[in-house]
Write an enzyme that holds these catalytic residues in place. Structure first.
Site, PDB file in Angstrom:
ATOM      1  N   PHE A 243       0.819  -1.223   0.000  1.00 32.17           N
ATOM      2  CA  PHE A 243       0.000   0.000   0.000  1.00 32.17           C
ATOM      3  C   PHE A 243       0.847   1.265   0.000  1.00 32.17           C
ATOM      4  O   PHE A 243       0.407   2.315   0.434  1.00 32.17           O
ATOM      5  CB  PHE A 243      -0.968   0.010   1.202  1.00 32.17           C
ATOM      6  CG  PHE A 243      -1.671  -1.298   1.408  1.00 32.17           C
ATOM      7  CD1 PHE A 243      -2.574  -1.755   0.466  1.00 32.17           C
ATOM      8  CD2 PHE A 243      -1.421  -2.086   2.521  1.00 32.17           C
ATOM      9  CE1 PHE A 243      -3.214  -2.978   0.628  1.00 32.17           C
ATOM     10  CE2 PHE A 243      -2.060  -3.308   2.695  1.00 32.17           C
ATOM     11  CZ  PHE A 243      -2.956  -3.756   1.749  1.00 32.17           C
ATOM     12  N   ILE A 621      -9.159  -6.924 -18.091  1.00 32.75           N
ATOM     13  CA  ILE A 621      -9.069  -7.530 -16.768  1.00 32.75           C
ATOM     14  C   ILE A 621      -8.440  -8.905 -16.967  1.00 32.75           C
ATOM     15  O   ILE A 621      -9.023  -9.780 -17.607  1.00 32.75           O
ATOM     16  CB  ILE A 621     -10.470  -7.673 -16.122  1.00 32.75           C
ATOM     17  CG1 ILE A 621     -11.191  -6.315 -16.040  1.00 32.75           C
ATOM     18  CG2 ILE A 621     -10.356  -8.328 -14.745  1.00 32.75           C
ATOM     19  CD1 ILE A 621     -10.514  -5.262 -15.202  1.00 32.75           C
ATOM     20  N   ASN A 623      -7.569 -11.203 -14.669  1.00 32.64           N
ATOM     21  CA  ASN A 623      -8.184 -12.236 -13.838  1.00 32.64           C
ATOM     22  C   ASN A 623      -9.285 -11.593 -12.992  1.00 32.64           C
ATOM     23  O   ASN A 623      -8.995 -10.853 -12.050  1.00 32.64           O
ATOM     24  CB  ASN A 623      -7.113 -12.882 -12.945  1.00 32.64           C
ATOM     25  CG  ASN A 623      -7.670 -14.009 -12.097  1.00 32.64           C
ATOM     26  OD1 ASN A 623      -8.773 -13.917 -11.550  1.00 32.64           O
ATOM     27  ND2 ASN A 623      -6.908 -15.079 -11.981  1.00 32.64           N
ATOM     28  N   THR A 626      -8.879 -12.058  -8.961  1.00 37.71           N
ATOM     29  CA  THR A 626      -7.913 -11.239  -8.217  1.00 37.71           C
ATOM     30  C   THR A 626      -8.249  -9.749  -8.369  1.00 37.71           C
ATOM     31  O   THR A 626      -8.060  -8.975  -7.428  1.00 37.71           O
ATOM     32  CB  THR A 626      -6.475 -11.504  -8.707  1.00 37.71           C
ATOM     33  OG1 THR A 626      -6.420 -11.308 -10.118  1.00 37.71           O
ATOM     34  CG2 THR A 626      -6.032 -12.917  -8.381  1.00 37.71           C
ATOM     35  N   GLU A 697      -5.313   0.664  -7.120  1.00 37.10           N
ATOM     36  CA  GLU A 697      -5.616   1.843  -6.311  1.00 37.10           C
ATOM     37  C   GLU A 697      -6.983   2.439  -6.613  1.00 37.10           C
ATOM     38  O   GLU A 697      -7.548   3.179  -5.809  1.00 37.10           O
ATOM     39  CB  GLU A 697      -4.503   2.877  -6.503  1.00 37.10           C
ATOM     40  CG  GLU A 697      -3.280   2.434  -5.735  1.00 37.10           C
ATOM     41  CD  GLU A 697      -1.989   3.054  -6.219  1.00 37.10           C
ATOM     42  OE1 GLU A 697      -1.451   3.881  -5.506  1.00 37.10           O
ATOM     43  OE2 GLU A 697      -1.518   2.681  -7.302  1.00 37.10           O
TER      44      GLU A 697
HETATM   45 MO1  MOS Z   1       0.984   2.451  -4.092  1.00 38.63          MO
HETATM   46  S1  MOS Z   1       0.578   3.858  -2.635  1.00 38.63           S
HETATM   47  O1  MOS Z   1       1.591   3.432  -5.328  1.00 38.63           O
HETATM   48  O2  MOS Z   1       2.019   1.376  -3.339  1.00 38.63           O
END
Ligand code: MOS
Length: 730
Positions: A243, A621, A623, A626, A697
């Site tokens: 993240f 897409i 998969n 996921t 994201e």
């Molecule tokens: Mo992401 S915040 O670009 O790992």
């Protein structure tokens, strides 16, 4: 139907199960701190208990006297370490053991190394320090901060986007709306703790550490340790949540590496949950001032977005989400300005959807407020401002299906049952609110190299130093290889997370699937050319017999259009050049529409979220299983950013108050009910050869605004400061 594995629509691959599902759920997957290392020692960091001042004296003798403590490294002990270079590879320019000046809470003051984890912890607890303390500036509004215009001073912003004469257009508009919005500090709390394990073999160094960018770290570590990068190996086979927090390297890595060399033994330093709040990156608090002017029919004629973002005294960092908000709708005239506010805090860095999460909260809340001023349905307001071209530079979109997302979402969510007026829907004691918002994320792609080996027995090995951070990249990359070579995905193994493998960009900015799959595709096509030079078809066995080799191995070197001529060379040196988003000849973005139902208790103001739906258009897409999982995680994190997460600092001391998972709230199963994801079929051949936009994201962008909008619809109360807690509604 299995909801976890949505049946593929056009231009979507099969929802194969995760390649690494079994090792992960059985515990066989080795995360960095799980790797067995003989003769291991244990390191514990000691952090400052002030945020601003100077260390006068640090008392280390007590720690040295504890049984099992092997060494204590503090000021002056590791002076050959070179100062970190603030960049996407190193989130700070602070060399914590070189200067006694304290710049932030929890700044590293010492490393205790012991025979056991317990002895190291005991040693760390025995360290005391005398400080010359100064009053810190804690938050955006604190006295003593320094406020600077960000453009030209931060990597993410050269120039504030603007077009036309905003002041005049705003003055001339029929309906004007302006407001201030705020988002708090947030701290990454991946379940896997941060850690470094350093192992020397002669003058060769191996680092086991959860990382989103092994090549970049190798380069930065080589700098800090003054070594040839070829003698450094960074291994990060599985990452238990990134993240952004494991994107840039922290000063700990080089400190632990040098300590291991001094001791001539491997050192493993696992950062405690509490220390993760001060030694790692975080999402900076932000303030926004938004102005929207419109004609009576809802057409926007003027948009202004000003942002303020907190950063450290040392480093100028900002996410500058105006690059996205100023291009989202057809606006007429646009003004924007981003400022950084320098305070006595650690340098912030990326957290999932770094620019879009805070900046879209402001814009998508303001859009909802404008819709209510106009007594228009908020989806209709977006329909009336759907652009054909970018508001700033007039570029076309490579593809844009935002309205299709809203339409399918509205049908699925039964949006038409919504009564326009706030507080008009109620079930018993619960006020019901429905809100929506746009999700958007720039499509990034970078150079990548993948080595693919096809053996005569039909087995395939894919090697690429990308990172399995929970996204399922091994599954996706393996699936692309299987499709290209016409074999069963179960026959493919994918190796990642090791600088011995060919390089890939940082696993950030939602670029990995596009970049890595483009390289895998290229390598597989080279293999196909070798197998059947004339493009004819024959069985694998025949082809290999003709070639007389047991396997074919090819390296696919992918460089996206628009990247520099030296992009590959720089990739090997740990600098991946990402292209896309608003940069190229067209705008490349993935879009989505998010819908939230909230229930707010009429008497207690308790907030519940019974339904969340996200509809997304993100190119091919690979998969759907996921992809859905990532988007769903994004939606849940979006709700978290609306209702739960906030790192609280004591304004008097600039020290973090809630530094554990008991007090740092994140949503658990009891907080979430129905979370649904729909992925529209979308084909975009412009973005990259694989046609992939990336969606890691996208999912958590706009969710916070959709929740705030739903709360307004339920209660008539507009909350413009996150997180929204019941005390704001009482
Ligand atoms: Mo992401 S915040 O670009 O790992």
């Amino acid at each position: 139907m299995n909801t976890a594995a949505p049946p593929p629509r056009d231009n979507q691959g099969q929802p194969f199960p995760r390649a690494d599902a079994l090792p992960k759920v059985t515990g066989a997957a080795r995360y960095a701190a799980d790797v067995p290392v003989p003769n291991l020692t244990y390191g514990t960091l000691v952090g400052s208990t002030i945020a601003r001042g100077e260390v006068r004296r640090i008392e280390l003798e007590a720690a040295r006297g504890i049984a099992g403590v092997l060494a204590v490294f503090s000021y002056g002990d590791l002076n050959e370490l070179r100062t970190p270079r603030f960049s996407t590879s190193s989130f700070t320019s602070l060399a914590p053991l070189r200067e006694r000046k304290i710049w932030h809470d929890g700044q590293i003051m010492a490393l205790i190394v012991a025979e056991s984890f317990q002895a190291a912890e005991e040693g760390a607890a025995a360290v005391t320090a005398d400080y010359a303390q100064q009053t810190p500036s804690t938050e955006l509004d604190s006295p003593g901060t320094q406020i600077l215009e960000a453009a030209g001073k931060v990597a993410m912003l050269d120039k504030d986007p603007c077009v036309g004469d905003f002041d005049r257009a705003y003055r001339d508009s029929r309906v004007r709306f302006e407001a201030e919005y705020r988002t708090p500090t947030q701290t990454h709390n991946p379940i896997e703790l941060f850690s470094t394990t350093a192992v020397w073999s002669g003058d060769e160094l191996t680092i086991y550490e959860p990382s989103q960018a092994v090549y970049a770290w190798r380069a930065e570590l080589a700098w800090q340790l003054d070594m040839d990068p070829a003698r450094i190996r960074v291994v990060s086979a599985f990452v238990g949540g990134g993240f952004g927090s494991k994107g840039p390297m922290t000063p700990r890595t080089a400190i632990v590496a040098l300590a291991a060399r001094r001791l001539d033994r491997p050192v493993r330093c696992v950062v405690s949950r509490a220390q993760g709040f001060t030694t790692q990156p975080y999402r900076a608090p932000t303030r926004h001032y938004v102005k929207l002017g419109a004609m009576s029919d809802g057409r926007i004629t003027a948009f202004s977005h000003e942002g303020w973002e907190l950063t450290s005294r040392k480093d100028n960092y900002a996410v500058a989400g105006t690059t996205t908000t100023t291009r989202l709708y057809g606006y007429g005239s646009v003004a924007s300005k981003v400022r950084i506010v320098k305070a006595d805090r650690q340098t912030p860095a990326f957290m999932r959807s770094p620019p879009e999460l805070p900046y879209l909260f402001a814009l998508e809340s303001a859009m909802d407020e404008l819709a209510w001023e106009l007594k228009l349905d908020p989806i209709e307001l977006r329909r009336r401002n759907e652009p054909t071209r970018d508001a700033i530079e007039g570029k076309p979109f490579s593809s844009r299906h935002l309205l299709e997302c809203f339409e399918e979402g509205a049908r699925t969510f039964h949006w038409s049952d919504r009564l326009l007026k706030p507080t008009s829907m109620r079930v018993g004691d619960w006020l019901v609110g429905l809100g929506c918002a746009t999700a958007v994320y720039p499509t990034h792609v970078g150079p990548a190299v993948a080595r693919v080996r096809l053996s005569a027995d039909g087995r395939v090995r894919v090697q690429c130093a990308t990172h399995e951070i929970g996204t399922g990249i091994r599954t996706a990359a393996g699936q692309v290889a299987a499709e290209e070579l016409g074999i069963d995905p179960a026959a493919v193994t994918v190796e990642t997370g090791d600088t011995l493998l060919p390089p890939a960009p940082v696993s950030g900015g939602s670029n990995s699937t596009a970049s890595v799959c483009s390289a895998v595709q290229k390598a597989c096509r080279q293999i196909r050319t070798q197998l059947a030079p004339g493009g004819g078809r024959m069985s694998l066995i025949e082809a290999f017999e003709r070639l007389g080799t047991p396997f074919i191995e090819e390296c696919g070197q992918f460089v996206p259009e628009g990247a520099g001529a030296d992009a590959l060379e720089k990739l090997y040196e740990g600098q991946a050049e990402l292209v896309g988003g608003p940069e190229g000849p067209q705008l490349e973005f993935a879009f989505g529409a998010e819908f939230v139902e909230v229930r707010v208790h009429a008497r207690t103001c308790e907030i519940r979220v019974p339904r969340v739906l996200g509809v997304f258009a993100a190119g091919r897409i690979v998969n759907p299983r996921t992809a859905r999982s990532q988007l769903m995680g994004g939606l849940i994190w979006g709700v978290s950013s609306a209702l739960h997460e906030s790192t609280m600092l004591d304004p008097r001391t600039a020290r973090t108050v809630n530094r554990d998972l008991q007090d740092y709230l994140v949503p658990v199963n009891a907080d979430m009910d129905a979370v649904d994801v729909i992925m529209l079929s979308e084909k975009d051949d412009i973005v990259n050869p694989a046609g992939i936009k990336g969606l890691g994201e996208l999912g958590n962008v706009g969710t916070n605004a959709a929740v705030a909008n739903a709360i307004f619809h339920a209660t008539g109360r507009r909350i413009r400061t996150l997180p929204i807690r019941l005390e704001q509604l009482l």
